[in-house]
Scaffold this active site. Structure first.
Site, short mmCIF file in Angstrom:
data_model
loop_
_atom_site.label_atom_id
_atom_site.label_comp_id
_atom_site.label_asym_id
_atom_site.label_seq_id
_atom_site.Cartn_x
_atom_site.Cartn_y
_atom_site.Cartn_z
CG ASP A 299 42.60 39.37 35.07
OD1 ASP A 299 43.68 39.43 34.45
OD2 ASP A 299 41.88 40.35 35.27
CB SER B 21 35.53 40.28 37.89
OG SER B 21 36.49 40.16 36.86
#
Length: 398
Positions: A205, A146
């Site tokens: 991330d 994502s």
């Protein structure tokens, strides 16, 4: 729109060392995973805004005037990243038809796209465009899929709007990287996308997707490390689903129950991360030796045992470690554990026949397995010639 067409990619991420311990104030090392997400943006004259996500079988189009109802939200310059606008997110959820708390992958990706598109272009005219995305990363496996998507969205939309310049100076350069200031802007918009998708992300991330290489994460502070070697790995997805929240809670319970036993385990994991960082730094400044790899392998083994002590192992991960060790290779889980994914270090001299035999054996257990690398570049713009032909064909279908 300043740019008529742009092609970008961003890497996934793996945790090399420090998962779970990082929740308790210890160092974690996150590395870029050279399984990448690719995004192709092109301006159109259709008066439509379209997004194509063939990995998850999602193909959506909106009439551009439909989206203009959100324009009054935007005042000031698009370069300023404010906190997430909860009211806009709520209205977009209604617009997309999302109900409830748990969003599926399609809805999360759609909301992130519309939010960043409207925020970046909202202070001017909304352009007609088509965005197509293809990813080498599996979704929901803890590999930063994502975030790679959000980083690609942010870099492409900011470039298309003229908020950041193209880093591709001429056709002779197959890829280009943005300057530090532009990367910080990309990262901050990508974090907004991650907030829509995950609610309360750590920011690790999207930072890995933006800067690539390796990041040191400690007590909420993210520090990109200047140089790291590119390491060959096998990445294995056991395909066993797990709940990160449940696993994190289990570790906390064990620490509360056995504080004097678990505190040294967390300290040891911290020392593993710091030792690994030191070895990787040495590998960029002096000739790489077998001893460097010996240490990296031992650290992997020790950390995997510690993770089992914490209670986040799984029989499938034991199988991964056993199969690879029989071939002289060393593995550990990466991420939350309890199934999920594992990484196996490959030495430069590891023969391809050994790698192929290992991959086949792991696949025979029902796992997915890829040979890839860690420590590669973060988000970058591509000329079409620098993208693999099969990926280009997929992106050009839409």
């Amino acid at each position: 729109m300043q740019v008529k067409e742009i092609l970008v990619s961003a890497p996934g991420k793996a945790i090399l060392h420090g998962e779970h311990a990082v929740v308790h104030g210890k160092v974690a090392l996150a590395v870029s995973l050279n399984l990448r997400t690719y995004l192709h943006l092109k301006a159109t004259a259709t008066d439509k805004v379209c997004i194509n996500l063939p990995n998850i079988d999602t193909f959506l189009c909106w009439e551009r005037p439909q989206l203009e109802q959100f324009m009054p939200y935007f005042h000031g310059k698009r370069k300023e990243v404010k906190c997430l606008d909860a009211d806009l997110v709520r209205r977009l959820r209604e617009f997309v038809g999302v109900v409830g708390v748990n969003l599926d992958t399609c809805n999360m990706a759609t909301l992130a796209f519309l939010y960043i598109y409207l925020s970046v272009f909202g202070s001017g005219d909304l352009p007609s465009l088509t965005v197509s995305v293809w990813s080498e990363l599996p979704t929901g496996a803890g590999l930063g899929s994502s975030a790679a998507f959000s980083v690609c969205l942010a870099s492409a939309l900011l470039s298309a709007s003229g908020a950041i310049p193209s880093p591709l100076k001429d056709r002779d350069h197959p890829t280009g990287r943005w300057c530090q200031e532009d990367l910080e802007l990309i990262n901050s918009w990508a974090f907004q996308g991650e907030m829509i998708i995950h609610g309360n992300p750590s920011g690790v991330d999207n930072a890995v997707g933006t800067w690539g290489g390796m990041l040191r994460f400690l007590a909420g502070k993210i520090i990109p490390l200047s140089r790291v070697p590119l390491l060959r790995i096998l990445l294995t997805n056991t395909k066993v689903p797990r709940s990160t929240k449940v696993l994190v809670a289990g570790v906390k319970d064990k620490i509360n129950k056995f504080p004097s036993i678990m505190a040294p385990v967390l300290d040891s994991v911290d020392a593993i991360s710091c030792t690994c960082e030191k070895v990787l730094s040495e590998m960029t400044s002096e000739p790489i030796t077998g001893e460097h790899y010996n240490i990296l392998e031992e650290l992997i083994d020790i950390n995997q045992h510690h993770l089992n002590v914490m209670g986040v192992g799984h029989p499938t991960l034991d199988t991964l470690c056993r199969v690879t060790l029989a071939k002289g290779l060393h593995s550990k889980l990466t991420g939350a554990g309890g199934g999920g994914c594992g990484i196996t270090l490959l030495r430069p001299e590891t023969d391809s026949s050994v790698v192929q035999a290992t991959v086949q054996e792991l696949k025979d257990y029902g796992f997915d397995c890829w040979e890839t690398s860690i420590g590669g570049p973060g988000v970058q713009q591509h000329s079409p010639l620098s993208v693999k032909e099969d990926i280009l064909q997929i992106l050009n279908r839409y």
